[in-house]
Design an enzyme around this catalytic site. Structure first.
Site, mmCIF file in Angstrom:
data_model
loop_
_atom_site.group_PDB
_atom_site.id
_atom_site.type_symbol
_atom_site.label_atom_id
_atom_site.label_comp_id
_atom_site.label_asym_id
_atom_site.label_seq_id
_atom_site.Cartn_x
_atom_site.Cartn_y
_atom_site.Cartn_z
ATOM 1 N N LYS A 1 25.948 -80.395 -97.678
ATOM 2 C CA LYS A 1 26.253 -79.114 -97.327
ATOM 3 C C LYS A 1 25.576 -79.103 -95.934
ATOM 4 O O LYS A 1 24.470 -79.335 -95.723
ATOM 5 C CB LYS A 1 25.269 -77.990 -98.065
ATOM 6 C CG LYS A 1 25.757 -76.775 -97.327
ATOM 7 C CD LYS A 1 24.650 -75.764 -98.259
ATOM 8 C CE LYS A 1 24.537 -74.283 -97.757
ATOM 9 N NZ LYS A 1 23.908 -73.139 -98.579
ATOM 10 N N ASP B 1 19.322 -73.974 -103.456
ATOM 11 C CA ASP B 1 18.943 -74.830 -102.199
ATOM 12 C C ASP B 1 17.532 -74.851 -102.066
ATOM 13 O O ASP B 1 16.941 -73.857 -101.934
ATOM 14 C CB ASP B 1 19.674 -74.139 -101.022
ATOM 15 C CG ASP B 1 21.043 -74.037 -100.836
ATOM 16 O OD1 ASP B 1 21.808 -74.368 -102.071
ATOM 17 O OD2 ASP B 1 21.582 -73.792 -99.921
ATOM 18 N N LYS C 1 21.310 -80.951 -98.210
ATOM 19 C CA LYS C 1 21.711 -79.962 -97.097
ATOM 20 C C LYS C 1 20.958 -80.316 -95.877
ATOM 21 O O LYS C 1 19.698 -80.690 -95.948
ATOM 22 C CB LYS C 1 21.207 -78.342 -97.901
ATOM 23 C CG LYS C 1 21.492 -77.341 -96.791
ATOM 24 C CD LYS C 1 20.981 -76.148 -97.525
ATOM 25 C CE LYS C 1 21.106 -75.084 -96.326
ATOM 26 N NZ LYS C 1 20.759 -73.711 -97.029
#
Length: 229
Positions: free
Chosen positions: A178, A91, A153
């Protein structure tokens, strides 16, 4: 746990990323992940520990966290090191300042270098709470898409605000999402899934899983009872 339930809990990344995170905190997250069939998102310094303790738990870690203002070379080195230490996914925090300055090429090139450095999926944290309008959010998504990232994300959870249904809906127009930041219940997770999220990141991943499984079990019992009637 039946297949349907495992599919839902397997979309939760149970997260512990605070500055005071201890090895015991990571072990607790991994134990919950094993119990409920979750993924885990942990600090990079604990990857070796986690990979040895729970080799079957899919591990995500963070790069350029939490502000995204590391140099590109540093982010690339972090990514390579995390992969070598056992990360299954990364991430990566976008450089919000460069994005706001409309430095599209610089933002895209940085993500692209990180993506090219590792053979594992890369999620780009666009930090939606810090993006003031739809145009900035779309620019972030376009940069990640051009750089061949795998996911968007919503947030780190370390700035004001978190995932929202409108933001998830917008980002999902571009690639898998996400949803992360402020999700603490199954009801909130379900809203994010309905908005188009593929994954959920939450420090309350175990709580969400228990709530979902309790409801799922109740619904299953009621279905079975109905068949008996």
């Amino acid at each position: 746990m039946n297949t349907d339930a495992a599919e839902v809990t397997g979309r939760i990344e149970h997260t512990v990323l605070g500055p005071e995170t201890t090895p015991d905190d990571v072990i607790a997250v991994l134990d919950a992940a094993i119990e409920y069939g979750l993924r885990a998102c942990i600090p990079p310094c604990y990857l070796e520990l986690a990979d040895g303790y729970a080799p079957t738990v899919p591990l995500s870690t963070v790069v350029g966290f939490p502000h995204g203002q590391h140099t590109t070379a540093t982010k690339v080195a972090e990514a390579e090191d995390a992969w070598e230490e056992g990360a299954d996914e990364l991430d990566v925090v976008i450089n919000v300042g460069r994005l706001k300055a409309d430095e599209r090429e610089a933002v895209t090139d940085e993500i692209e270098e990180v993506v090219a450095a590792v053979p594992i999926p890369v999620k780009v944290i666009v930090e939606t709470p810090l993006l003031s309008d739809e145009g900035e959010k779309r620019l972030a998504a376009e940069c990640a898409l051009e750089a061949d990232a795998d996911y968007l994300k919503t947030a780190t959870g370390f700035s004001d605000g978190g995932a929202t249904v409108p933001d998830v809906e917008l980002l999902a127009e571009y690639m898998p999402v996400k949803a992360s930041g402020g999700i603490g219940s199954w009801e909130e997770m379900e809203a994010m899934l309905d908005a188009g999220a593929e994954r959920i990141g939450a420090s309350s991943g175990d709580v969400i899983a228990r709530e979902y499984l309790d409801q799922h079990e109740t619904a299953t019992r009621e279905d079975v009872s109905g068949w008996d009637d």
